[in-house]
Design a protein around this motif. Structure first.
Motif, PDB file in Angstrom:
ATOM      1  N   ARG A  81       0.799  -1.228   0.000  1.00 17.72           N
ATOM      2  CA  ARG A  81       0.000   0.000   0.000  1.00 17.72           C
ATOM      3  C   ARG A  81       0.830   1.277   0.000  1.00 17.72           C
ATOM      4  O   ARG A  81       0.440   2.273  -0.598  1.00 17.72           O
ATOM      5  N   PHE A  82       1.979   1.270   0.668  1.00 18.98           N
ATOM      6  CA  PHE A  82       2.670   2.535   0.913  1.00 18.98           C
ATOM      7  C   PHE A  82       4.031   2.623   0.192  1.00 18.98           C
ATOM      8  O   PHE A  82       4.168   3.352  -0.781  1.00 18.98           O
ATOM      9  N   VAL A  83       5.020   1.875   0.661  1.00 22.42           N
ATOM     10  CA  VAL A  83       6.347   1.973   0.038  1.00 22.42           C
ATOM     11  C   VAL A  83       6.575   0.924  -1.040  1.00 22.42           C
ATOM     12  O   VAL A  83       7.545   0.974  -1.777  1.00 22.42           O
ATOM     13  N   LYS A  84       5.668  -0.077  -1.107  1.00 25.26           N
ATOM     14  CA  LYS A  84       5.715  -1.116  -2.149  1.00 25.26           C
ATOM     15  C   LYS A  84       7.091  -1.798  -2.206  1.00 25.26           C
ATOM     16  O   LYS A  84       7.743  -1.870  -3.246  1.00 25.26           O
ATOM     17  N   ASP A  85       7.498  -2.305  -1.064  1.00 24.55           N
ATOM     18  CA  ASP A  85       8.797  -2.968  -0.952  1.00 24.55           C
ATOM     19  C   ASP A  85       8.774  -3.859   0.289  1.00 24.55           C
ATOM     20  O   ASP A  85       7.845  -3.813   1.098  1.00 24.55           O
ATOM     21  N   HIS A  86       9.814  -4.684   0.421  1.00 18.39           N
ATOM     22  CA  HIS A  86       9.986  -5.461   1.643  1.00 18.39           C
ATOM     23  C   HIS A  86      10.435  -4.514   2.751  1.00 18.39           C
ATOM     24  O   HIS A  86      11.376  -3.725   2.558  1.00 18.39           O
ATOM     25  N   VAL A  87       9.765  -4.583   3.889  1.00 23.47           N
ATOM     26  CA  VAL A  87      10.010  -3.619   4.959  1.00 23.47           C
ATOM     27  C   VAL A  87       9.899  -4.284   6.330  1.00 23.47           C
ATOM     28  O   VAL A  87       9.398  -5.408   6.457  1.00 23.47           O
ATOM     29  N   TYR A  88      10.360  -3.543   7.334  1.00 25.39           N
ATOM     30  CA  TYR A  88       9.996  -3.835   8.717  1.00 25.39           C
ATOM     31  C   TYR A  88       8.733  -3.038   9.025  1.00 25.39           C
ATOM     32  O   TYR A  88       8.668  -1.832   8.762  1.00 25.39           O
ATOM     33  N   LYS A  89       7.753  -3.727   9.596  1.00 17.46           N
ATOM     34  CA  LYS A  89       6.565  -3.037  10.090  1.00 17.46           C
ATOM     35  C   LYS A  89       6.640  -3.005  11.611  1.00 17.46           C
ATOM     36  O   LYS A  89       6.759  -4.044  12.264  1.00 17.46           O
ATOM     37  N   VAL A  90       6.600  -1.799  12.165  1.00 20.07           N
ATOM     38  CA  VAL A  90       6.650  -1.611  13.614  1.00 20.07           C
ATOM     39  C   VAL A  90       5.356  -0.915  14.031  1.00 20.07           C
ATOM     40  O   VAL A  90       5.039   0.170  13.528  1.00 20.07           O
ATOM     41  N   SER A  91       4.598  -1.536  14.927  1.00 19.52           N
ATOM     42  CA  SER A  91       3.318  -0.977  15.362  1.00 19.52           C
ATOM     43  C   SER A  91       3.389  -0.542  16.820  1.00 19.52           C
ATOM     44  O   SER A  91       3.887  -1.276  17.674  1.00 19.52           O
ATOM     45  N   ILE A  92       2.874   0.669  17.071  1.00 30.19           N
ATOM     46  CA  ILE A  92       2.869   1.239  18.419  1.00 30.19           C
ATOM     47  C   ILE A  92       1.428   1.528  18.814  1.00 30.19           C
ATOM     48  O   ILE A  92       0.711   2.244  18.100  1.00 30.19           O
ATOM     49  N   PHE A  93       1.000   0.969  19.921  1.00 27.88           N
ATOM     50  CA  PHE A  93      -0.379   1.136  20.392  1.00 27.88           C
ATOM     51  C   PHE A  93      -0.434   2.230  21.447  1.00 27.88           C
ATOM     52  O   PHE A  93       0.345   2.226  22.407  1.00 27.88           O
ATOM     53  N   MET A  94      -1.371   3.168  21.262  1.00 23.89           N
ATOM     54  CA  MET A  94      -1.573   4.257  22.220  1.00 23.89           C
ATOM     55  C   MET A  94      -2.849   4.007  23.007  1.00 23.89           C
ATOM     56  O   MET A  94      -3.924   3.888  22.410  1.00 23.89           O
ATOM     57  N   ASN A  95      -2.760   3.946  24.323  1.00 26.79           N
ATOM     58  CA  ASN A  95      -3.979   3.847  25.123  1.00 26.79           C
ATOM     59  C   ASN A  95      -4.451   5.256  25.498  1.00 26.79           C
ATOM     60  O   ASN A  95      -3.812   6.255  25.146  1.00 26.79           O
ATOM     61  N   ILE A  96      -5.563   5.366  26.197  1.00 31.36           N
ATOM     62  CA  ILE A  96      -6.144   6.679  26.473  1.00 31.36           C
ATOM     63  C   ILE A  96      -5.287   7.516  27.424  1.00 31.36           C
ATOM     64  O   ILE A  96      -5.526   8.719  27.571  1.00 31.36           O
ATOM     65  N   PHE A  97      -4.279   6.918  28.053  1.00 30.89           N
ATOM     66  CA  PHE A  97      -3.445   7.660  28.986  1.00 30.89           C
ATOM     67  C   PHE A  97      -2.183   8.228  28.323  1.00 30.89           C
ATOM     68  O   PHE A  97      -1.439   8.968  28.950  1.00 30.89           O
ATOM     69  N   ASN A  98      -1.937   7.875  27.070  1.00 30.14           N
ATOM     70  CA  ASN A  98      -0.755   8.360  26.361  1.00 30.14           C
ATOM     71  C   ASN A  98      -1.011   9.725  25.721  1.00 30.14           C
ATOM     72  O   ASN A  98      -2.151  10.091  25.435  1.00 30.14           O
ATOM     73  N   VAL A  99       0.078  10.464  25.467  1.00 34.62           N
ATOM     74  CA  VAL A  99      -0.008  11.660  24.634  1.00 34.62           C
ATOM     75  C   VAL A  99      -0.357  11.207  23.224  1.00 34.62           C
ATOM     76  O   VAL A  99       0.213  10.239  22.710  1.00 34.62           O
ATOM     77  N   HIS A 100      -1.298  11.897  22.569  1.00 37.00           N
ATOM     78  CA  HIS A 100      -1.778  11.427  21.267  1.00 37.00           C
ATOM     79  C   HIS A 100      -1.338  12.280  20.088  1.00 37.00           C
ATOM     80  O   HIS A 100      -1.786  12.078  18.963  1.00 37.00           O
ATOM     81  N   VAL A 101      -0.454  13.229  20.316  1.00 37.48           N
ATOM     82  CA  VAL A 101       0.142  13.988  19.217  1.00 37.48           C
ATOM     83  C   VAL A 101       1.243  13.137  18.590  1.00 37.48           C
ATOM     84  O   VAL A 101       2.098  12.591  19.298  1.00 37.48           O
ATOM     85  N   ASN A 102       1.222  12.995  17.282  1.00 37.12           N
ATOM     86  CA  ASN A 102       2.195  12.171  16.562  1.00 37.12           C
ATOM     87  C   ASN A 102       3.318  13.027  15.981  1.00 37.12           C
ATOM     88  O   ASN A 102       3.075  14.149  15.542  1.00 37.12           O
ATOM     89  N   ARG A 103       4.523  12.469  15.962  1.00 35.67           N
ATOM     90  CA  ARG A 103       5.705  13.193  15.487  1.00 35.67           C
ATOM     91  C   ARG A 103       6.427  12.373  14.429  1.00 35.67           C
ATOM     92  O   ARG A 103       6.429  11.144  14.491  1.00 35.67           O
ATOM     93  N   PHE A 104       7.049  13.072  13.490  1.00 33.76           N
ATOM     94  CA  PHE A 104       7.696  12.356  12.399  1.00 33.76           C
ATOM     95  C   PHE A 104       9.014  11.747  12.863  1.00 33.76           C
ATOM     96  O   PHE A 104       9.780  12.383  13.593  1.00 33.76           O
ATOM     97  N   PRO A 105       9.313  10.498  12.456  1.00 35.00           N
ATOM     98  CA  PRO A 105      10.459   9.771  13.011  1.00 35.00           C
ATOM     99  C   PRO A 105      11.816  10.139  12.419  1.00 35.00           C
ATOM    100  O   PRO A 105      12.848   9.897  13.047  1.00 35.00           O
ATOM    101  N   PHE A 106      11.819  10.706  11.197  1.00 38.52           N
ATOM    102  CA  PHE A 106      13.094  10.909  10.504  1.00 38.52           C
ATOM    103  C   PHE A 106      12.898  12.021   9.466  1.00 38.52           C
ATOM    104  O   PHE A 106      11.824  12.138   8.881  1.00 38.52           O
ATOM    105  N   PRO A 107      13.912  12.853   9.227  1.00 35.97           N
ATOM    106  CA  PRO A 107      13.755  13.920   8.230  1.00 35.97           C
ATOM    107  C   PRO A 107      13.414  13.354   6.854  1.00 35.97           C
ATOM    108  O   PRO A 107      14.020  12.374   6.400  1.00 35.97           O
TER     109      PRO A 107
END
Length: 214
Positions: A81-107
Motif C-alpha cells: 500500500r505505501f512503500v511497495k517494498d519489503h520492509v519492517y513493520k513496527v506498530s505502536i499502540f496508544m492507550n487513552i493515557f498516552n499523549v496522542h500527538v504524533n511526530r515524524f520519526p526521521f527527516p
C-alpha cells in the motif's frame, strides 16, 4: 527565540470548551454531583490533549518513535500500500493515557498522503490492522530510502488528524498529526534499518530511539 505555546493540541479545544461550558452550567443551576462529574471529565479531556515539548536525539541517522505507547508488533512484510517494498513493520499502540500527538520519526519529504476509509475495530487486533480507517504519510528520506508513517483509528478513536501535505519537508520529531481518543501508529521501514526496540517496549514520540537508518 522560541515562542511560548500552550501545551494543549488545538484540535482538543472544542471538546475542552464544551465540557467546561457544561460544567459551568451545572454549577450555576446548583447541580452539585453533575458539576463534579463534568469537572472531572473536563480535566480528563484537557489532560488527554496535552502536547508537551520533546527534544529529539541529535544523531543524523537516528529514528525516533512517532507515538507514545507500547510496541505491539515487529515483523518483516512486503508492503503493497505505501512503500511497495519489503520492509519492517513496527506498530505502536496508544492507550487513552498516552499523549496522542504524533511526530515524524526521521527527516524526509512527503511524497504522498494515503487516506483509507474503514471500520473502527480495536486497534491492537488483526482485524483492526487490516480494516480500520487509516492515514499514511509516505516520505523520501534521501539516499533511496523510503518510509511510511500510518495513523490507524481504533474502537474509540473516530477522528484522524494529519497536518502533513504532499511536498512538505518534515524534520525529526516534528508534529504531523494526532488521533482523537486512540489508537495506533504503524511504521514501514527499510530492511537495512537497525532496530533497537522489541515488542513490549514503551516509547515516547519524538524522544525514544527506535533504531537507525543505514
Amino acid at each position: 527565540m522560541l515562542k511560548p505555546r500552550i501545551p494543549v493540541a488545538l484540535e482538543g479545544w472544542p471538546f475542552i470548551l464544551l465540557a467546561g461550558f457544561a460544567t459551568l452550567l451545572a454549577a450555576i443551576l446548583g447541580f452539585r454531583l453533575p458539576t463534579l462529574l463534568l469537572l472531572a471529565v473536563t480535566i480528563f479531556i484537557l489532560w488527554f490533549f496535552r502536547d508537551p515539548e520533546r527534544v529529539s536525539p541529535p544523531e543524523d541517522d537516528v529514528l525516533v518513535s512517532p507515538a507514545d505507547g507500547k510496541v505491539i508488533l515487529i515483523e518483516r512484510i512486503f508492503d503493497e500500500r505505501f512503500v511497495k517494498d519489503h520492509v519492517y513493520k513496527v506498530s505502536i499502540f496508544m492507550n487513552i493515557f498516552n499523549v496522542h500527538v504524533n511526530r515524524f520519526p526521521f527527516p524526509g519529504r512527503v511524497e504522498r498522503i494515503v487516506y483509507t476509509p474503514g471500520a473502527f475495530y480495536s486497534a491492537d487486533s488483526v482485524r483492526g490492522a487490516l480494516k480500520n480507517e487509516s492515514c499514511g504519510v509516505v516520505a523520501d528520506a534521501g539516499n533511496g530510502r523510503k518510509l511510511a508513517v500510518v495513523q490507524v483509528a481504533g474502537l474509540i478513536a473516530r477522528r484522524i488528524v494529519c497536518w502533513a501535505e504532499t511536498g512538505d519537508q518534515l524534520g525529526r520529531g516534528q508534529r504531523f498529526g494526532l488521533i482523537r481518543f486512540g489508537s495506533r501508529v504503524d511504521l514501514y521501514l527499510p530492511l537495512a534499518t537497525q532496530l533497537e526496540v522489541k515488542v513490549g517496549h514503551k516509547v515516547k514520540a519524538g524522544e525514544s530511539v527506535l533504531g537507525y537508518l543505514a
